[in-house]
Design an enzyme around this catalytic site. Sequence first.
Site, PDB file in Angstrom:
ATOM      1  N   LEU A 239      14.568   7.347  -0.276  1.00  0.00           N
ATOM      2  CA  LEU A 239      14.349   7.745  -1.651  1.00  0.00           C
ATOM      3  C   LEU A 239      13.906   9.206  -1.734  1.00  0.00           C
ATOM      4  O   LEU A 239      14.508  10.016  -2.428  1.00  0.00           O
ATOM      5  CB  LEU A 239      13.299   6.837  -2.307  1.00  0.00           C
ATOM      6  CG  LEU A 239      12.886   7.182  -3.745  1.00  0.00           C
ATOM      7  CD1 LEU A 239      14.082   7.059  -4.694  1.00  0.00           C
ATOM      8  CD2 LEU A 239      11.738   6.278  -4.203  1.00  0.00           C
TER       9      LEU A 239
ATOM     10  N   GLY B 232      13.031  18.169  -2.375  1.00  0.00           N
ATOM     11  CA  GLY B 232      12.579  18.680  -3.668  1.00  0.00           C
ATOM     12  C   GLY B 232      12.185  17.602  -4.648  1.00  0.00           C
ATOM     13  O   GLY B 232      11.951  17.882  -5.823  1.00  0.00           O
TER      14      GLY B 232
ATOM     15  N   GLY C 153       9.630  14.414  -4.339  1.00  0.00           N
ATOM     16  CA  GLY C 153       8.731  13.510  -3.651  1.00  0.00           C
ATOM     17  C   GLY C 153       8.108  12.546  -4.644  1.00  0.00           C
ATOM     18  O   GLY C 153       8.638  11.475  -4.924  1.00  0.00           O
TER      19      GLY C 153
ATOM     20  N   ILE D 199      12.006  10.132   6.384  1.00  0.00           N
ATOM     21  CA  ILE D 199      12.568   8.782   6.470  1.00  0.00           C
ATOM     22  C   ILE D 199      12.141   8.118   7.783  1.00  0.00           C
ATOM     23  O   ILE D 199      12.546   8.531   8.873  1.00  0.00           O
ATOM     24  CB  ILE D 199      14.101   8.804   6.345  1.00  0.00           C
ATOM     25  CG1 ILE D 199      14.510   9.553   5.069  1.00  0.00           C
ATOM     26  CG2 ILE D 199      14.638   7.385   6.366  1.00  0.00           C
ATOM     27  CD1 ILE D 199      13.904   9.020   3.787  1.00  0.00           C
ATOM     28  N   SER D 200      11.339   7.074   7.655  1.00  0.00           N
ATOM     29  CA  SER D 200      10.862   6.334   8.825  1.00  0.00           C
ATOM     30  C   SER D 200      12.017   5.579   9.476  1.00  0.00           C
ATOM     31  O   SER D 200      12.795   4.909   8.800  1.00  0.00           O
ATOM     32  CB  SER D 200       9.776   5.343   8.412  1.00  0.00           C
ATOM     33  OG  SER D 200       8.631   6.012   7.942  1.00  0.00           O
TER      34      SER D 200
ATOM     35  N   GLY E 157       6.424  -4.162  -3.365  1.00  0.00           N
ATOM     36  CA  GLY E 157       6.133  -4.908  -2.143  1.00  0.00           C
ATOM     37  C   GLY E 157       5.763  -3.999  -0.991  1.00  0.00           C
ATOM     38  O   GLY E 157       4.876  -4.317  -0.187  1.00  0.00           O
TER      39      GLY E 157
ATOM     40  N   GLU F 173       4.801   5.643   0.380  1.00  0.00           N
ATOM     41  CA  GLU F 173       5.077   4.590  -0.601  1.00  0.00           C
ATOM     42  C   GLU F 173       4.499   4.956  -1.981  1.00  0.00           C
ATOM     43  O   GLU F 173       4.100   4.095  -2.756  1.00  0.00           O
ATOM     44  CB  GLU F 173       4.505   3.230  -0.144  1.00  0.00           C
ATOM     45  CG  GLU F 173       4.883   2.803   1.261  1.00  0.00           C
ATOM     46  CD  GLU F 173       6.356   2.479   1.422  1.00  0.00           C
ATOM     47  OE1 GLU F 173       7.184   3.215   0.843  1.00  0.00           O
ATOM     48  OE2 GLU F 173       6.683   1.532   2.143  1.00  0.00           O
TER      49      GLU F 173
ATOM     50  N   ASN G 247      -1.479   8.375  -3.449  1.00  0.00           N
ATOM     51  CA  ASN G 247      -2.534   7.704  -4.212  1.00  0.00           C
ATOM     52  C   ASN G 247      -2.794   8.362  -5.560  1.00  0.00           C
ATOM     53  O   ASN G 247      -3.316   7.725  -6.482  1.00  0.00           O
ATOM     54  CB  ASN G 247      -3.804   7.611  -3.374  1.00  0.00           C
ATOM     55  CG  ASN G 247      -3.695   6.511  -2.328  1.00  0.00           C
ATOM     56  OD1 ASN G 247      -2.666   5.840  -2.230  1.00  0.00           O
ATOM     57  ND2 ASN G 247      -4.743   6.315  -1.556  1.00  0.00           N
ATOM     58  N   GLU G 248      -2.410   9.629  -5.699  1.00  0.00           N
ATOM     59  CA  GLU G 248      -2.466  10.253  -7.017  1.00  0.00           C
ATOM     60  C   GLU G 248      -1.459   9.584  -7.966  1.00  0.00           C
ATOM     61  O   GLU G 248      -1.758   9.354  -9.143  1.00  0.00           O
ATOM     62  CB  GLU G 248      -2.193  11.753  -6.907  1.00  0.00           C
ATOM     63  CG  GLU G 248      -3.314  12.542  -6.246  1.00  0.00           C
ATOM     64  CD  GLU G 248      -3.397  12.356  -4.738  1.00  0.00           C
ATOM     65  OE1 GLU G 248      -4.455  12.662  -4.170  1.00  0.00           O
ATOM     66  OE2 GLU G 248      -2.397  11.892  -4.128  1.00  0.00           O
TER      67      GLU G 248
END
Length: 382
Positions: A125, A129, A131, A157-158, A240, A363, A366-367
């Site tokens: 995702l 430019g 995030g 990308i993990s 999830g 994911e 936190n902001e």
Amino acid sequence: MLTTSLTDDQLAIVETTLDFAQEHLAPRAEAWDQQKHFPVDVLRKGAELGLGGVYVQQDWGGAGLTRSDGVLVFEALAVGCPAVAGYYSIHNMVAWMIDRFGDDTQRARWLPGLCSMDTLGSYCLTEPGAGSDAAALSTRAERDVDHYVLTGVKQFISGAGASDLYIVMARTGDDGPRGITAFVVQSDDEGLSFGPNEKKMGWNAQPTRQVILDGVRIPADRRLGGEGDGFRIAMKGLNGGRLGIAACSLGGAQSALDRSRAYLADREAFGSPLIESSALQFRLADMATELAAARALVRQAAAALDREDPQAPQLCAMAKRFATDTGFAVADRALQLHGGYGYLSEYGVEKIVRDLRVHQILEGSNEIMRLIVARGLIGADR
């Protein structure tokens, strides 16, 4: 980890997963981190226990567990290694998205391999430019009769380069979330390449690379859902995924707490074990209490997601923010309790601190979690 209020089946899930983590992850976690080794063989061993398709229907080879079960799985895995547990969480997000939004042909094609982890999955995702503002992504997918041609770059990308399957969000329409569509790209598709493995603070037991799409031509049957459904699919997947990462923070922090308790019991100062100091006991008590509170919120959010509560996205954001902040804070205090030894890799705490730091970012930072919660509150009052 606390097991109060769990069913017998859930207790068995925790025991089995924790045994796997302690036998196969924990003893090698430090070496994997130092060598930047991605333990694919161990991932597949975990898949034999159902860890490759936690939420996937049993008809397609999955374990068919709930989100309430899943957070127990990922917390237990992270006791052994948060970085490996984090990849399991992402892989399972990919598998769930195909199970939930794919058709039967797509499920039959990809889910058995994902569940066995003979096929590894990655989620694409974020872009260089785009995030936090995911709806501003610029990767495009142009329709060409019965094919799509994808062009763009995905960032952070993990699993990239090692994974076999990539769920890619690309723009098929106008600007904004309604112009985004989800696609399944395979590692052998012509025009797909990867950047170098990123040099990171933590999460070294899994690769992180750019995914570069240079005119990748794929059949139209690789589209997941309808045109314009991609952003909705991506956000539902992230609900999830946020719980998975929150649970990983709990497991990593629990490991740090357990190590601190053992260290204080073993270490002496001024003629007595450190564990006998009331001040240090209070620190342990606070750490345990904060973890218990975070765990309760994670489990509440998981239950809400299971019952498809309209407030589940808010609760998932709350849980992700609170659990990842708490997990990192507990791990950091555990390092302090170890004194100078906490700074040494052989004690394992500094790795946990490094691994958990990124959970506050990925994911959805936190902001952004605070923004989701705030928007829910403002909307509820109008």
